[in-house]
Design a protein around this motif. Structure first.
Motif, PDB file in Angstrom:
ATOM      1  N   THR A 181      -4.929   2.976  -7.226  1.00 44.25           N
ATOM      2  CA  THR A 181      -6.146   2.975  -6.406  1.00 44.25           C
ATOM      3  C   THR A 181      -6.902   4.290  -6.492  1.00 44.25           C
ATOM      4  O   THR A 181      -8.075   4.347  -6.154  1.00 44.25           O
ATOM      5  CB  THR A 181      -5.817   2.690  -4.929  1.00 44.25           C
ATOM      6  OG1 THR A 181      -4.976   3.729  -4.428  1.00 44.25           O
ATOM      7  CG2 THR A 181      -5.180   1.330  -4.754  1.00 44.25           C
ATOM      8  N   ASP A 228      -6.260   6.835  -4.630  1.00 44.11           N
ATOM      9  CA  ASP A 228      -6.298   7.430  -3.299  1.00 44.11           C
ATOM     10  C   ASP A 228      -5.466   8.704  -3.168  1.00 44.11           C
ATOM     11  O   ASP A 228      -5.503   9.361  -2.138  1.00 44.11           O
ATOM     12  CB  ASP A 228      -5.843   6.407  -2.247  1.00 44.11           C
ATOM     13  CG  ASP A 228      -6.888   5.339  -2.010  1.00 44.11           C
ATOM     14  OD1 ASP A 228      -8.054   5.573  -2.357  1.00 44.11           O
ATOM     15  OD2 ASP A 228      -6.533   4.270  -1.482  1.00 44.11           O
ATOM     16  N   PRO A 249     -16.122   7.648  -4.590  1.00 45.12           N
ATOM     17  CA  PRO A 249     -14.788   7.049  -4.552  1.00 45.12           C
ATOM     18  C   PRO A 249     -13.759   8.025  -5.148  1.00 45.12           C
ATOM     19  O   PRO A 249     -14.021   8.644  -6.176  1.00 45.12           O
ATOM     20  CB  PRO A 249     -14.921   5.802  -5.431  1.00 45.12           C
ATOM     21  CG  PRO A 249     -16.379   5.509  -5.489  1.00 45.12           C
ATOM     22  CD  PRO A 249     -17.072   6.832  -5.353  1.00 45.12           C
ATOM     23  N   LYS A 250     -12.631   8.166  -4.493  1.00 45.49           N
ATOM     24  CA  LYS A 250     -11.613   9.112  -4.973  1.00 45.49           C
ATOM     25  C   LYS A 250     -11.183   8.810  -6.401  1.00 45.49           C
ATOM     26  O   LYS A 250     -10.872   9.714  -7.160  1.00 45.49           O
ATOM     27  CB  LYS A 250     -10.400   9.096  -4.045  1.00 45.49           C
ATOM     28  CG  LYS A 250     -10.657   9.745  -2.720  1.00 45.49           C
ATOM     29  CD  LYS A 250      -9.407   9.744  -1.876  1.00 45.49           C
ATOM     30  CE  LYS A 250      -9.639  10.427  -0.561  1.00 45.49           C
ATOM     31  NZ  LYS A 250      -8.436  10.421   0.277  1.00 45.49           N
ATOM     32  N   LYS A 251     -11.194   7.540  -6.771  1.00 46.65           N
ATOM     33  CA  LYS A 251     -10.789   7.152  -8.115  1.00 46.65           C
ATOM     34  C   LYS A 251     -11.772   7.680  -9.159  1.00 46.65           C
ATOM     35  O   LYS A 251     -11.424   7.824 -10.322  1.00 46.65           O
ATOM     36  CB  LYS A 251     -10.706   5.625  -8.186  1.00 46.65           C
ATOM     37  CG  LYS A 251     -10.086   5.094  -9.427  1.00 46.65           C
ATOM     38  CD  LYS A 251      -9.892   3.598  -9.330  1.00 46.65           C
ATOM     39  CE  LYS A 251      -9.098   3.087 -10.518  1.00 46.65           C
ATOM     40  NZ  LYS A 251      -8.779   1.674 -10.387  1.00 46.65           N
ATOM     41  N   SER A 287     -10.815   5.984   1.168  1.00 44.25           N
ATOM     42  CA  SER A 287     -10.861   5.793  -0.285  1.00 44.25           C
ATOM     43  C   SER A 287     -12.032   6.538  -0.915  1.00 44.25           C
ATOM     44  O   SER A 287     -12.206   6.501  -2.126  1.00 44.25           O
ATOM     45  CB  SER A 287     -10.932   4.306  -0.627  1.00 44.25           C
ATOM     46  OG  SER A 287     -12.113   3.754  -0.094  1.00 44.25           O
ATOM     47  N   THR A 288     -12.857   7.212  -0.092  1.00 45.66           N
ATOM     48  CA  THR A 288     -13.959   8.016  -0.613  1.00 45.66           C
ATOM     49  C   THR A 288     -13.842   9.437  -0.087  1.00 45.66           C
ATOM     50  O   THR A 288     -13.152   9.700   0.895  1.00 45.66           O
ATOM     51  CB  THR A 288     -15.332   7.452  -0.186  1.00 45.66           C
ATOM     52  OG1 THR A 288     -15.418   7.471   1.239  1.00 45.66           O
ATOM     53  CG2 THR A 288     -15.543   6.055  -0.709  1.00 45.66           C
ATOM     54  N   THR A 339      -3.088   5.515   0.630  1.00 41.90           N
ATOM     55  CA  THR A 339      -3.959   4.358   0.832  1.00 41.90           C
ATOM     56  C   THR A 339      -4.011   3.992   2.307  1.00 41.90           C
ATOM     57  O   THR A 339      -5.067   3.648   2.828  1.00 41.90           O
ATOM     58  CB  THR A 339      -3.452   3.161   0.001  1.00 41.90           C
ATOM     59  OG1 THR A 339      -3.398   3.543  -1.370  1.00 41.90           O
ATOM     60  CG2 THR A 339      -4.343   1.960   0.160  1.00 41.90           C
ATOM     61  N   SER A 388       0.836  -1.200   0.000  1.00 37.55           N
ATOM     62  CA  SER A 388       0.000   0.000   0.000  1.00 37.55           C
ATOM     63  C   SER A 388       0.869   1.247   0.000  1.00 37.55           C
ATOM     64  O   SER A 388       2.016   1.224   0.382  1.00 37.55           O
ATOM     65  CB  SER A 388      -0.925  -0.006   1.214  1.00 37.55           C
ATOM     66  OG  SER A 388      -0.162  -0.038   2.395  1.00 37.55           O
ATOM     67  N   ASP A 446      -0.822   4.212  -4.962  1.00 40.39           N
ATOM     68  CA  ASP A 446      -1.784   5.301  -4.801  1.00 40.39           C
ATOM     69  C   ASP A 446      -2.350   5.768  -6.139  1.00 40.39           C
ATOM     70  O   ASP A 446      -3.520   6.146  -6.228  1.00 40.39           O
ATOM     71  CB  ASP A 446      -1.143   6.478  -4.054  1.00 40.39           C
ATOM     72  CG  ASP A 446      -0.968   6.186  -2.574  1.00 40.39           C
ATOM     73  OD1 ASP A 446      -1.605   5.234  -2.071  1.00 40.39           O
ATOM     74  OD2 ASP A 446      -0.207   6.918  -1.917  1.00 40.39           O
TER      75      ASP A 446
END
Length: 170
Positions: free
Chosen positions: A121, A123, A75-77, A44-45, A39, A35, A118
């Motif tokens: 993901t 994040d 979600p951050k993504k 993650s949101t 992360t 990670s 990161d």
């Protein structure tokens, strides 16, 4: 690992201590390679507050939609670049969403695999302002507009000549 039954307690203690050190090293290595900093230390949101003036407008923000006022977890993504607000009797409004990089992400420079994790993901992302709002403008009522300039209007009808008078009637 085999330890003889009749070995000394001091020898057994050294083996247990060495084994626990190896386990701790493996766990730490797994965390570091498994990670990134963002992360590990952030959610993650991201929670976004959706507002409009007047309230009750329908919003669309990426795959999410609802009516204002509302609070949603994105979600951050999946943080989109804009949100759209609409309401009957008002003009549709699209507003930008300003996102950035979370501060903890920069610690990944110290351990480069974290940057990759990161980025994959998502994040590393965050919102500069966790509120998206729009002021909606009422639609102007339909009015008859004057003809646009440069367009020819139909010609007025030609004047009708007067009937000739006879000389006898003088």
């Amino acid at each position: 690992m085999y330890v003889a039954k009749n070995s000394s307690p001091v020898f057994r203690g050294k083996i247990v201590k060495a084994a626990s050190g190896i386990v701790v090293s493996l766990v730490v290595t797994g965390l570091l390679f498994g990670s990134g900093c963002a992360t590990l230390f952030t959610s993650s949101t991201v929670t976004v507050q959706m507002n409009s003036d007047p309230p009750g407008a329908k919003y669309d923000i990426g795959p999410f939609s609802g009516k204002t006022p509302d609070s949603i977890a994105i979600p951050k993504k999946s943080i989109p670049d804009f949100a759209t607000f609409e309401m009957p009797g008002y003009e549709r409004r699209t507003v930008p969403i300003v996102s950035g990089i979370t501060g903890i992400f920069w610690l990944d420079i110290l351990f480069w695999p974290g940057i990759i994790i990161d980025m994959v993901t998502g994040d590393y992302k965050t919102l500069d302002v966790p509120e998206v709002s729009a002021s909606l403008t009422p639609v102007a009522p339909n009015t008859t507009a004057p003809a646009p300039q440069g367009v020819l209007a139909p010609a007025p009808p030609a004047p009708v000549p007067a009937a000739p008078t006879s000389p006898a009637g003088r």
